[in-house]
Motif scaffolding. Structure first.
Motif, PDB file in Angstrom:
ATOM      1  N   VAL A 101       0.828  -1.206   0.000  1.00 15.09           N
ATOM      2  CA  VAL A 101       0.000   0.000   0.000  1.00 15.09           C
ATOM      3  C   VAL A 101       0.867   1.262   0.000  1.00 15.09           C
ATOM      4  CG1 VAL A 101      -1.570   1.367   1.433  1.00 15.09           C
ATOM      5  CG2 VAL A 101      -2.049  -1.043   1.005  1.00 15.09           C
ATOM      6  N   GLY A 105       1.017   3.928  -2.893  1.00 15.83           N
ATOM      7  CA  GLY A 105       0.723   5.326  -2.616  1.00 15.83           C
ATOM      8  C   GLY A 105       1.722   6.259  -3.257  1.00 15.83           C
ATOM      9  N   ASN A 122      -5.616   5.333  -5.073  1.00 12.10           N
ATOM     10  CA  ASN A 122      -5.661   5.723  -3.662  1.00 12.10           C
ATOM     11  C   ASN A 122      -6.890   5.130  -2.966  1.00 12.10           C
ATOM     12  OD1 ASN A 122      -3.256   7.222  -3.387  1.00 12.10           O
ATOM     13  ND2 ASN A 122      -4.201   8.988  -4.390  1.00 12.10           N
ATOM     14  N   VAL A 123      -8.005   5.060  -3.687  1.00 14.16           N
ATOM     15  CA  VAL A 123      -9.199   4.420  -3.133  1.00 14.16           C
ATOM     16  C   VAL A 123      -8.918   2.941  -2.846  1.00 14.16           C
ATOM     17  CG1 VAL A 123     -11.547   3.658  -3.668  1.00 14.16           C
ATOM     18  CG2 VAL A 123     -10.867   6.019  -4.140  1.00 14.16           C
ATOM     19  N   ASN A 125      -6.026   1.579  -2.232  1.00 11.70           N
ATOM     20  CA  ASN A 125      -5.104   1.491  -1.102  1.00 11.70           C
ATOM     21  C   ASN A 125      -5.832   1.644   0.226  1.00 11.70           C
ATOM     22  OD1 ASN A 125      -2.876   1.165  -2.779  1.00 11.70           O
ATOM     23  ND2 ASN A 125      -2.479   3.362  -2.900  1.00 11.70           N
ATOM     24  N   LEU A 126      -6.722   2.625   0.311  1.00 15.88           N
ATOM     25  CA  LEU A 126      -7.470   2.855   1.549  1.00 15.88           C
ATOM     26  C   LEU A 126      -8.389   1.680   1.868  1.00 15.88           C
ATOM     27  CD1 LEU A 126      -8.337   6.647   1.150  1.00 15.88           C
ATOM     28  CD2 LEU A 126      -6.675   5.624   2.717  1.00 15.88           C
ATOM     29  N   LEU A 127      -9.046   1.143   0.839  1.00 13.88           N
ATOM     30  CA  LEU A 127      -9.927  -0.009   1.047  1.00 13.88           C
ATOM     31  C   LEU A 127      -9.139  -1.224   1.526  1.00 13.88           C
ATOM     32  CD1 LEU A 127     -12.275   0.268  -2.069  1.00 13.88           C
ATOM     33  CD2 LEU A 127     -12.932   0.573   0.325  1.00 13.88           C
ATOM     34  N   TRP A 128      -7.977  -1.474   0.905  1.00  9.97           N
ATOM     35  CA  TRP A 128      -7.174  -2.632   1.291  1.00  9.97           C
ATOM     36  C   TRP A 128      -6.705  -2.509   2.738  1.00  9.97           C
ATOM     37  CZ3 TRP A 128      -2.275  -4.708  -1.735  1.00  9.97           C
ATOM     38  CH2 TRP A 128      -2.108  -6.073  -1.428  1.00  9.97           C
ATOM     39  N   LEU A 129      -6.267  -1.305   3.124  1.00 12.05           N
ATOM     40  CA  LEU A 129      -5.864  -1.085   4.510  1.00 12.05           C
ATOM     41  C   LEU A 129      -7.035  -1.313   5.464  1.00 12.05           C
ATOM     42  CD1 LEU A 129      -3.538   2.063   4.587  1.00 12.05           C
ATOM     43  CD2 LEU A 129      -2.948  -0.284   5.194  1.00 12.05           C
ATOM     44  N   PHE A 130      -8.197  -0.802   5.095  1.00 12.68           N
ATOM     45  CA  PHE A 130      -9.370  -0.906   5.960  1.00 12.68           C
ATOM     46  C   PHE A 130      -9.782  -2.356   6.181  1.00 12.68           C
ATOM     47  CE2 PHE A 130     -14.013  -1.368   6.222  1.00 12.68           C
ATOM     48  CZ  PHE A 130     -14.229  -0.765   7.463  1.00 12.68           C
ATOM     49  N   THR A 134      -9.464  -4.476   9.639  1.00  9.10           N
ATOM     50  CA  THR A 134     -10.679  -5.059  10.218  1.00  9.10           C
ATOM     51  C   THR A 134     -10.490  -6.540  10.509  1.00  9.10           C
ATOM     52  OG1 THR A 134     -12.053  -3.465   9.000  1.00  9.10           O
ATOM     53  CG2 THR A 134     -13.154  -5.424   9.870  1.00  9.10           C
ATOM     54  N   SER A 154      -9.774  -9.095   2.099  1.00  8.06           N
ATOM     55  CA  SER A 154      -8.459  -8.471   1.944  1.00  8.06           C
ATOM     56  C   SER A 154      -7.639  -9.157   0.857  1.00  8.06           C
ATOM     57  CB  SER A 154      -7.693  -8.529   3.274  1.00  8.06           C
ATOM     58  OG  SER A 154      -6.360  -8.096   3.120  1.00  8.06           O
TER      59      SER A 154
END
Length: 213
Positions: A101, A105, A122-123, A125-130, A134, A154
């Motif tokens: 990620v 980025g 970027n979307v 990346n944020l989704l994968w991190l989230f 979780t 994931s």
């Protein structure tokens, strides 16, 4: 061999083939990414090839490690007989996702197609991190089923690059759109598929049982 074992072995074969493809393509066939860089257009930031190439290689390596560690941890055999390996390998997966990620980025502002695709990456990346965070929270709270489902969500992100190139090929070579339009459609189409695919899998599992060995 029951259906869920066959499903898992097919899953492993696809993953291993893709890992080999990614490594051979990026380290042997086109180590300087000349073909990919030649297709970049619409950039708003000056690209420094050597730095970008180094970051890209780290990104590919991290993504391959994440894919391999995920394959190992989805094995019921590993989970049931080697819990410590499963746990340690899980943290390897999380660290690999974080590295993938971070490097993505860095590369996002140089995405082919310009700002609209930079936003898309970027979307992603944020989704994968989230979803990965979780999954981690669920296992720390001993919620096994929820952890497994979020890990599947994931893990699907590991196939982002494959989906983007397949969809780009479909739109560009088979339908006839120009390359930049095809790449943008491939990127956003991949986001949709990544979000939908796990939910479809969960429905299939009710019929064949969870993937594993």
């Amino acid at each position: 061999m029951d259906r869920r074992q066959a499903f898992y072995k097919l899953f492993v074969c696809i993953g291993l083939i893709y890992i080999l493809y990614a490594l051979i393509t990026n380290l042997v066939v086109d180590p300087d990414s000349e073909m990919f860089l030649s297709q970049k257009a619409g950039l708003e930031h000056e690209l420094k090839p050597r730095i970008w190439l180094t970051v890209m290689h780290i990104h590919v390596g991290a993504a391959c490690i994440a894919m391999a560690s995920g394959l190992i941890n989805f094995s019921n055999l590993i989970y049931e007989r080697h819990r410590r390996l499963h746990r340690v390998n899980g943290y390897v997966y999380v660290a690999s996702v974080l590295m993938a990620v971070l490097t993505s980025g860095y590369m996002a502002p140089y995405a082919t197609g310009g700002k609209i695709n930079s936003i898309g990456f970027n979307v992603l990346n944020l989704l994968w991190l989230f979803v990965t965070a979780t999954a981690l929270v669920h296992i720390l709270k001993k919620r096994i089923l929820q952890h497994r489902r979020w890990m599947i969500r994931s893990y699907v992100f590991c196939f982002t690059n494959l989906l983007i190139h397949l969809l780009t090929y479909l739109f560009h070579r088979m339908i006839g759109f120009d390359y930049l339009t095809s790449y943008t459609l491939g990127l956003y189409g991949s986001i949709v598929l990544i979000l939908i695919a796990p939910e479809v899998l969960f429905r299939v599992e009710r019929q064949i049982g969870p993937p594993g060995l």
